[in-house]
Every structure is written in C-alpha cells, then in structure tokens.
Scaffold this motif. Structure first.
Motif, PDB file in Angstrom:
ATOM      1  N   THR A  48       0.843  -1.197   0.000  1.00 35.54           N
ATOM      2  CA  THR A  48       0.000   0.000   0.000  1.00 35.54           C
ATOM      3  C   THR A  48       0.877   1.245   0.000  1.00 35.54           C
ATOM      4  OG1 THR A  48      -1.774  -1.124   1.189  1.00 35.54           O
ATOM      5  CG2 THR A  48      -1.757   1.285   1.308  1.00 35.54           C
ATOM      6  N   TRP A  49       0.417   2.254  -0.694  1.00 35.16           N
ATOM      7  CA  TRP A  49       1.087   3.555  -0.614  1.00 35.16           C
ATOM      8  C   TRP A  49       0.047   4.655  -0.566  1.00 35.16           C
ATOM      9  CZ3 TRP A  49       0.598   1.045  -5.257  1.00 35.16           C
ATOM     10  CH2 TRP A  49       0.119   1.782  -6.343  1.00 35.16           C
ATOM     11  N   TYR A  50       0.484   5.804  -0.111  1.00 34.59           N
ATOM     12  CA  TYR A  50      -0.376   6.973   0.000  1.00 34.59           C
ATOM     13  C   TYR A  50       0.117   8.058  -0.950  1.00 34.59           C
ATOM     14  CZ  TYR A  50      -2.016   4.672   4.222  1.00 34.59           C
ATOM     15  OH  TYR A  50      -2.541   3.746   5.096  1.00 34.59           O
ATOM     16  N   SER A 110      -7.532   8.059  -1.719  1.00 36.10           N
ATOM     17  CA  SER A 110      -6.711   8.561  -0.619  1.00 36.10           C
ATOM     18  C   SER A 110      -5.537   7.632  -0.346  1.00 36.10           C
ATOM     19  CB  SER A 110      -7.561   8.713   0.651  1.00 36.10           C
ATOM     20  OG  SER A 110      -8.150   7.472   1.002  1.00 36.10           O
ATOM     21  N   ASN A 111      -5.633   6.385  -0.766  1.00 36.62           N
ATOM     22  CA  ASN A 111      -4.520   5.446  -0.690  1.00 36.62           C
ATOM     23  C   ASN A 111      -4.726   4.375  -1.748  1.00 36.62           C
ATOM     24  OD1 ASN A 111      -6.649   4.382   1.418  1.00 36.62           O
ATOM     25  ND2 ASN A 111      -5.413   2.612   0.843  1.00 36.62           N
ATOM     26  N   ALA A 124       2.593   8.063   5.967  1.00 39.94           N
ATOM     27  CA  ALA A 124       1.658   8.434   4.900  1.00 39.94           C
ATOM     28  C   ALA A 124       2.310   8.588   3.548  1.00 39.94           C
ATOM     29  CB  ALA A 124       0.954   9.727   5.285  1.00 39.94           C
TER      30      ALA A 124
END
Length: 957
Positions: A285-287, A355-356, A951
């Motif tokens: 996952t990344w933001y 948002s992500n 984040a």
C-alpha cells in the motif's frame, strides 16, 4: 644581441604550450558538456575542479557542472563535515546553490529530438550554509512543472526522477525559487531510453518516479543500478521477513527480445517474494504525495513476474491482480509467471484517484502455490503540454544572449511561464501555437561589438531597441527583411556607414520607425541616409481631388449597370466584402443566426496579403480537389491554414461559396473556424484556424508513418463525443439545419489539445426540417465507405446520412482500421465488425494498439452505437442527439473503470515542427550481476518508508 635572439626563440614554444594548454582545457570542458558514448550525461553539481572523475562503483564519468550552466550563476558549496560518512558517494559532497534569481537552469545539449530520456536530480542539504534552514523549491523540465523538492532532514540524500519525451535537441532543468528557501542541487543525471520503453510516456505526458522496488534481496544495501541495469535505473531492495519469504535463482530471467516494454534487469528479476502463509496473498500500500500542482495525483504501476522455482508436476501458480479491490483490466484471463521470461503487467492510464492505493496479488481458484512478485515501479503522471517559445526564436535569442553575455534573468524559456518571462522581452501567446517574441528592449545594456545577425531571425519582433550601447559596425540590411518590425532604435551607439536601402524603403512606406541619432560615424557620406523628399501637399491635393471624383462617378455608373444585370438574386453566388451582407439559399432564413441578414465578420484578405502571411506560399500542408493548403502566420503570430483554389481544380466557385457562406455563420467549439477569405479577381482562398495535430485518420490509420504513439481509448471517446456534438449542432442548432454530407475521419481535425473539429463544408446543404428531412440532389457526393446506402439509392441525403457516416468513424476509432479493408479481400468495416461481434468477442475487434487499457463495457457500447448508426434503413438509426447522450454514458463507464478525467487525460504539444508529416486533407476537400552497495547506500527515495503508518510510502501487508 645573439642572446636576446635565443631568448625570443625559446619563448615562442612556451607561449605555444600555454596556448595549447588553454585549448586543451577548453576542449575537455566542452567534451564534458556532451553525452558520453552511451548517451549518458552525469553531472556533479558544485564540483570546483575543472576536471571530472570516474566513480569507483559504477565506472561512470562525472563532469563538473560549469559546462551546463551560465558562468557566474549560483555558488559552489560542500556539505558540513558531520554529514560526510564513508558510505556516501562523492557526488553528494558538493552542491550548487542559487541565492539569486527566481529561475536558474541547467542546459543539457546534443540530445535526440523526440526520444525518451530519464532525468534524475540529487539533493543533499547537509547544512552546507550553516543556517540549518531546510528549503522547499520547485523543479521544472523545460516549461513544465516536474516536482517540489521538500528537504525534511539535513542528513537526507534524496533523488527525484522523471521520464519524458524531449521535443528539441536540448533539455533545460530549472530550479525555481518559490519563497521556501534557497534552491540547490547536488547532481544531475540524464539517460536516453529506447523509444519503445515506457509506452505511457508521450509528448504530452511524463512519468515521475514514486518507487522502484526490487523484491527479495536479503541484503538491505543491495541496490541495483548501472552496469547491472544498462539504463542506470536505481532499484531499491524491499522485503519484510515477518510477512514475506524471499526466493531467488542463480541463473537469470530473460526479457522478451524486441517486445519488452520495460526491460527490468536480470539482477532484479532473479529474486522474488511470496507470502509466508501459503494461503495468503501479497499486498503493498502507498499513500499519494500531494503537490502544489496536483493535490491528488494519479499513479501508474508496472509489476514484474517471473517464476524462480522449479514447480513439481500437478502444481499451479496462477495470479490475478487488483487495485483497491478492483480488477486490473489488462488481460482477460489469469496469468501464470513464466520460468524463462519476465511478464510485466501495467496500466496505461492513471488509476482512479483515491486517498490510498493497495495492490493485491492473489492466487486464483485453481492455485496450488502462493503468489509471487519480483519487482515493481510506481509513477505519478505529469502533463508536458506547455508549449515552449518557438524554437527559431529560442535559437536566435540564445545566440544574442551568448554574444553579448546578457546578465539579466535570461534563464530558461524566454516566454514561458508568463510570470518568469525574460526581462525586457515581450511575447505573444497565440492559442494552440508556441509563443513568439514580439519585443526586445536592450537599451543601455552594455552591448559591445556589431549588431548580431541573429536579430534578423526574430521573425515576429515588432519593437527592437538597441539604443545607448557600444555597438559598432554597420546596420545589417537583413533587418529590413523582417515584415513584423515596426520600431527600430539604434541611436546612441558607435555605428558607421549608411542606412541600408531596404530600411529606407520601409521608412518611406511608413512601415518602420527608425531612430539612429547620436552615431558619430553613421551617415557621413553625402545623402546615404536621406529619404526621398515628400511631395508638395497642396499640389497633391489639386491632383488627387479631381481624380477621386472621376473615379467615384465611374464606380457609380458601373454599379448601376451591374445591378441591372443581377436582378435575379445572383448575389447568392458570391462572397461580399467585409461590412457587406450575405443572404442564404433559403429566403427568410439564415444559417445558425438570429436574424435574416448577417454582417460578414470574417476578414477579407487580398492575394498580396496571402502571399505575405504564407511567405509566398512556401510550405504546403496538403492538397485536395480544391487545390493546395499552405501554412501561414498572421501579423499577431497566430498560425493559420490557407486553402487556395487551383485554377485547374475541378471544384469551382460553387463549392467555394458554399463553404465560405456556411463558415461565416456557424460558430461552435467543435466546428473548424474560418478566419477569413479571399476573392481577389481570379484568386479565391479560405483561411482557417490551424489544427496542429492534423486529421483523425492520421492518428488511427495503421499505415500512417507520422505518429509516434496511438490514441488511448479515453482520447478516442472524447474525440467521438466532441465530433458528435459538432454534428448535432449542425442538425439541431442551425436555422435552417445543415447536412454535412461528407463526414469521415479525414474531415475531423485535431488541435494541440486533441480537441476535435468537424471540417470541410463544401458539400453541405441546408434543408427545411419543418417540411422535410432531406435535400433533393442530382449528384451523389461523399466518400466510398462512408456513404449512406439510402442516399445512394434515392439521391436524397438526410441528417441520418451524416449519422451513418459518423457510425463508420466510430468503428474506425474502435478497431483502428480503415472504412474499407483491402486485405485479404475488399470489405466494408461494418461487415467486418458485424461478423466478429456475432461471435461475442470484442477483443477480436478492438485496436491492439490500445494495449487492453479500456473498459470492455464502454467499448461494447460504442460498437453497438456504431452498428445502430450504420443500419441499412435510416429510420432504424438514432439521431445525433441520441448519439451524443449515449457517448456521454460511455465516458461515465470509462471514468468508473479508471480512465480519470477524460477531458484532460492526455494532450499533444502541437508544434508543427514536432510532426511535420501531418497532412491537412480535410482542409482540401479530399482525397545486469554485481550489486552496487557502498557508494549507493544513500541513493534511494526517502519518501518511501517501511512503517505502514507513514503516509508516504508502500507498506507490506
């Protein structure tokens, strides 16, 4: 005396040696300012040595930055000693800061126009100034925003990277002071890439690196770069011993020869990860990292899969990939990693913005082995559509800057952005065309030497002030050849000789205001600067008045005779001059206007004016039945297309007048605009807005050689909708309504933003929809493959005839094929599509150049619309209003799929010099395995963190 002679004899070689040393140093510096044998440019910014060095780990040659930036620009510094550590490569020690100037630029030369390049900037603050003030500033590539550098820790060593298409033979990388501290840079790398790599990169769109991950290395300092990666990409090791198991193989994985779009290196592909829980999946996952230009950036992911384990019999490893729980629509079936070759999965357009982002690699229902992944690259998108100043203007003003060593804020592009335009330059900004320099004021600027011939290459300059300098020599006659120049001031210099005759003539014609006083040696030879004496005004009046009266009387008599001979309303077949009125073929009605009589607002050109704006008809854009189309520029710098009727044309006054009369009255954003016309004796011409990207057919035609990239599905959808809106306007928004009668891909033009315009109205006809829906004709017109079968049979075109033709265009957009297929046997595209869709497989129909990047539902729907439009019976066809509504629904489907903002998905630059082969038929009415470790420990993206709660980076799950 003999001793003196000997000393002189010995002194000569010493001077010669010194001279040779100077030349040698200059040659080395020049060589360092060029790409090496691989095309690499590697710069150590702020390096004080005159010579560069070779890096021990990569064996790449680093050059000082003096050869890439203006002299006396910026200051050199060394980072504070506490931030120098053994693992830090030498390139991070020095830097150049820019305490003055809003924009400071590096110029990288000897590049290949149109090629893709990877550009990488390095930044380590290291408290070089002892102020411990962490700066924030912007980076630009040419005229386009690249990245905001935000240093958050003095010890951080950060690099940022982008991949772009370079339109010219040079690239400028600019640091822009945004008020957040002094910009600085530690290093700059440029690497050429193959044209086939990274297909998401186009002239209108670049990629900015967010993460480049090598999954599986057990050594956390195992950074892969050159020479293991021939393109010198830096692959960061990524793993999680708690969540993932590393796997590797000794032998290397291969790329598919001539077909690999990303060429991940063997050193990266030979390691991978799989979940420790054999029944689990792989997730990361990344933001998104917002920027001032894009608060919610979209991303592109490239995932690499290669089987590294020898699989026992009856075992299966099959994968599917989702992004935020939605399938990645790239292949219709699940994939199985190949033991021999790398399989790369990717998306062409940005994901739907969230948002992500979570990419999940899952085993399929048929799995017996858990999923794996070898590597991944994640990029955000940047537009590269800002047009820089006209290249000829840039070359000229750069030569002027170099000759006179101008020390103003002359950095970067001269005109763009407007807020950073060069001091004492004025530019024009014609829509869809590169800006042009219109005014140069170098008064009192300390200029020395002669007047540079480069001033004569500023073709659109109207105001040139060189006064109060130390210019010597004569005034060059070339300045008189510039049609736009209206003011020239060379007063207060040391010029000599006389004023060229060409300038004297311009003065006499009142087309030039020349000021040349206070040049002691100018005009010292008799009458060399004298203008012809003016005529006696009174005598001129005595002569002129009777002559004018006689002419007036003659004109009145001639008009009376002409009116008597044209009492049958023959004025309907002529174009009237500006401020005269035009009537239409339907009494009491007019085309797309509110009153019955409409003043002709379009400009009327004389033939001599056409010669001037086309530079004597120098550049041909295309040719058709009407004649040639020429490239032209108006006085304000706006580019136009001039369609000049040939005397041998089989299309005569009738078609000319029909198109001119229609285009003077219809006004819609999706219809091509007529700037003006010419009816000057035997000469007839139409002047149109310039459409830099040519015809739609050139972008979808399999045989076209002038395109470096194909249209994406989102672009095709938008073009289809805009074209449909233009036709709907003709059918519903005009009074009386208009039937185009020749709708086809070559009659849909595209501007620099790929916005569609319907063109060519020479065959259009008006009809009265209160009584009928057709026009009776005695001649069949149109283009084979597009003509309505009912119209062919009954010779009565209707609005549904246009609908039929537009249906064919839709099929061309879906398939990428022509209206009539020639092989293996001639066949209509309609029949070809119907036969394949009858088997229920849209993949057999869709243009393979779109690389599967589309929503299947939206493609099906467009194909269905097209087939309805091409029904044999007109009553079974939808109206253009219905077609517009249905295409809007298709766009909504594509947006939901992840097409993003279709209205601004991807645009072209639009310079005519970028794509010189575009035709304008629509204007013409037819026809690597050692690991690099110690010196690269700090070459990483510091916006990537391994803590899931951060984040700004991918997290393992």
């Amino acid at each position: 005396m003999e001793q003196l002679t000997q000393r002189r004899t010995m002194a000569a070689p010493l001077w010669l040696q010194l001279l040779l040393c100077i030349v040698a140093v200059a040659c080395v510096l020049q060589a360092r300012a060029q790409p090496d044998s691989k095309g690499f440019i590697t710069i150590d910014c702020g390096l004080s040595e005159e010579m560069g060095y070779v890096d021990n780990a990569t064996k790449l040659s680093y050059a000082p930055d003096a050869g890439f930036i203006d002299a006396d620009t910026g200051t050199n510094h060394i980072i504070s000693p506490e931030y120098v550590i053994p693992a830090l490569a030498k390139v991070w020690y020095s830097l150049r800061s820019f305490p003055t100037g809003v924009r400071n630029c590096y110029t990288l030369r000897s590049l290949m126009p149109g090629l893709k390049y990877m550009i990488r900037g390095r930044f380590k603050y290291g408290n070089y100034d002892g102020l411990d003030r962490l700066p924030v500033f912007d980076l630009h590539i040419g005229t386009n925003y690249w990245h905001t550098v935000n240093i958050t820790d003095s010890k951080d060593a950060v690099f940022v990277e982008a991949i772009v298409v370079v339109p010219e033979d040079f690239m400028q990388v600019c640091l822009v002071d945004t008020g957040g501290g002094t910009p600085f840079i530690s290093g700059l790398d440029l690497r050429p890439l193959k044209r086939t790599l990274y297909p998401q990169v186009t002239p209108a769109q670049g990629l900015v690196l967010f993460a480049r991950l090598n999954f599986g290395p057990t050594n956390e300092t195992f950074y892969v770069r050159y020479p293991d990666d021939p393109h010198d990409r830096i692959w960061r090791p990524w793993g999680d011993k708690v969540m993932w198991t590393e796997i590797s193989m000794a032998s290397g994985v291969q790329n598919i020869a001539n077909e690999d779009l990303f060429e991940a290196p063997t050193a990266v592909l030979k390691t991978a990860i799989k979940p420790r829980n054999a029944s689990g999946n792989l997730e990361f996952t990344w933001y998104p990292v917002p920027t001032p230009k894009d608060p919610s950036p979209g991303y592109i992911a490239i995932l690499h899969f290669a089987e590294l384990e020898v699989l026992p019999n009856n075992t299966v490893r099959q994968l599917n990939i989702t992004v935020n729980s939605k399938p990645l629509y790239l292949y219709t079936s699940d994939i199985a990693p190949d033991r021999i070759y790398d399989i790369a999965l990717y998306n062409s357009g940005a994901f739907i913005r969230h948002s992500n982002y979570t990419i999940s690699i899952n085993a399929t229902a048929n799995w017996t082995l858990p999923p794996i992944i070898n590597a991944a690259e994640i990029f955000s998108l940047i537009p590269t559509t800002n047009l820089g100043t006209d290249s000829l203007d840039v070359s000229a003003i750069m030569a002027i800057k170099a000759k006179y060593q101008v020390k103003k804020n002359w950095m970067g592009d001269p005109c763009v952005p407007k807020t950073m335009a060069w001091d004492r330059l004025t530019c024009s900004y014609p829509p869809g065309s590169p800006p042009r320099i219109t005014s140069v004021n170098l008064s009192s600027s300390g200029l020395n030497g002669d007047i540079s011939p480069s001033f004569a290459n500023l073709k659109t300059v109207q105001y040139l002030d060189l006064s109060n300098n130390n210019l010597t020599g004569s005034i060059p006659d070339a300045l008189s050849q510039l049609p736009s120049r209206t003011f020239l001031d060379v007063s207060g210099n040391q010029l000599n000789g006389s004023i060229p005759s060409g300038l004297l003539k311009r003065i006499r014609d009142d087309s030039l205001d020349l000021r040349y006083g206070n040049n002691p040696n100018l005009c010292t030879n008799g009458n060399s600067c004298q203008l012809p004496a003016k005529r006696n005004n009174k005598l001129a009046i005595y002569i002129a008045v009777p002559t004018v009266l006689a002419v007036i009387v003659s004109v009145i008599l001639l008009l009376i005779c002409l009116l008597k001979r044209k009492k049958q309303g023959s004025m309907n077949n002529s174009i009237t001059p500006r401020n005269e009125t035009m009537t239409t073929n339907a009494p009491g009605n007019n085309v797309c206007t509110d009153s019955s009589l409409q003043r002709l607002e379009n400009r009327r050109f004389t033939y001599k004016e056409l010669e001037k704006i086309t530079n004597n008809f120098q550049r041909v854009l295309g040719r058709g039945g009407f004649g040639y189309v020429y490239d032209g520029f108006l006085e304000d710098g706006n580019q136009v297309a001039v369609k000049l009727r040939s005397h041998s044309s089989h299309q005569g006054v009738k078609e000319f007048l029909a198109e001119a009369q229609i285009l003077t009255r219809i006004h819609h954003k999706n219809l091509v605009s007529m700037i003006g016309y010419c009816k000057d004796g035997e000469y007839m011409a139409l002047v149109y807005e310039y459409m830099s990207e040519g015809t739609l057919q050139e972008h979808i035609d399999v045989g076209s050689k002038c395109n470096t990239s194909r249209l994406s599905w989102t672009e095709r959808l938008r073009i289809a909708l805009e074209s449909a809106q233009g036709l709907e306007y003709l059918h519903k928004g005009c009074n009386p309504p208009l039937i185009h009668r020749d709708v086809k891909a070559t009659n849909i033009l595209l501007n620099a933003r790929l916005e569609a315009r319907i063109a060519d109205f020479g065959l259009s006809r008006a009809f009265d929809d209160s009584n009928d829906t057709h026009v009776s004709t005695d001649t069949l017109v149109g283009t084979p493959g597009y003509v309505d079968p009912e119209y062919q049979a009954m010779m009565q075109p209707t609005t549904k005839s246009d609908v039929y033709s537009f249906g064919v265009v839709l099929l061309e957009l879906v398939t990428g094929k022509a209206a009539i297929l020639r092989e293996p046997v001639p066949m209509s595209i309609i029949q070809w599509v119907r036969e394949r869709l009858a088997q229920g497989n849209i993949e057999d129909v869709v243009d393979s150049e779109m690389l599967g990047d589309y929503d299947v539902n939206s493609v099906w729907k467009v194909a269905d619309i097209a087939l309805n439009c091409t029904s044999q019976m007109s009553t079974h066809r939808p109206t253009m209003t219905d077609v517009v509504m249905q295409l809007q629904e298709c766009i909504e489907l594509e947006k939901a799929h992840g097409g993003g903002d279709i209205a601004s998905h991807r645009f072209y630059s639009g310079s005519s010099s970028e794509n010189p082969n575009l035709r304008y038929d629509a204007y013409t009415t037819n026809q690597s395995t050692n690991a690099i470790q110690n010196n690269t420990t700090f070459e990483m993206e510091h916006n990537l963190k391994r803590v899931p709660t951060m984040a700004t980076g991918p997290s393992a799950r």
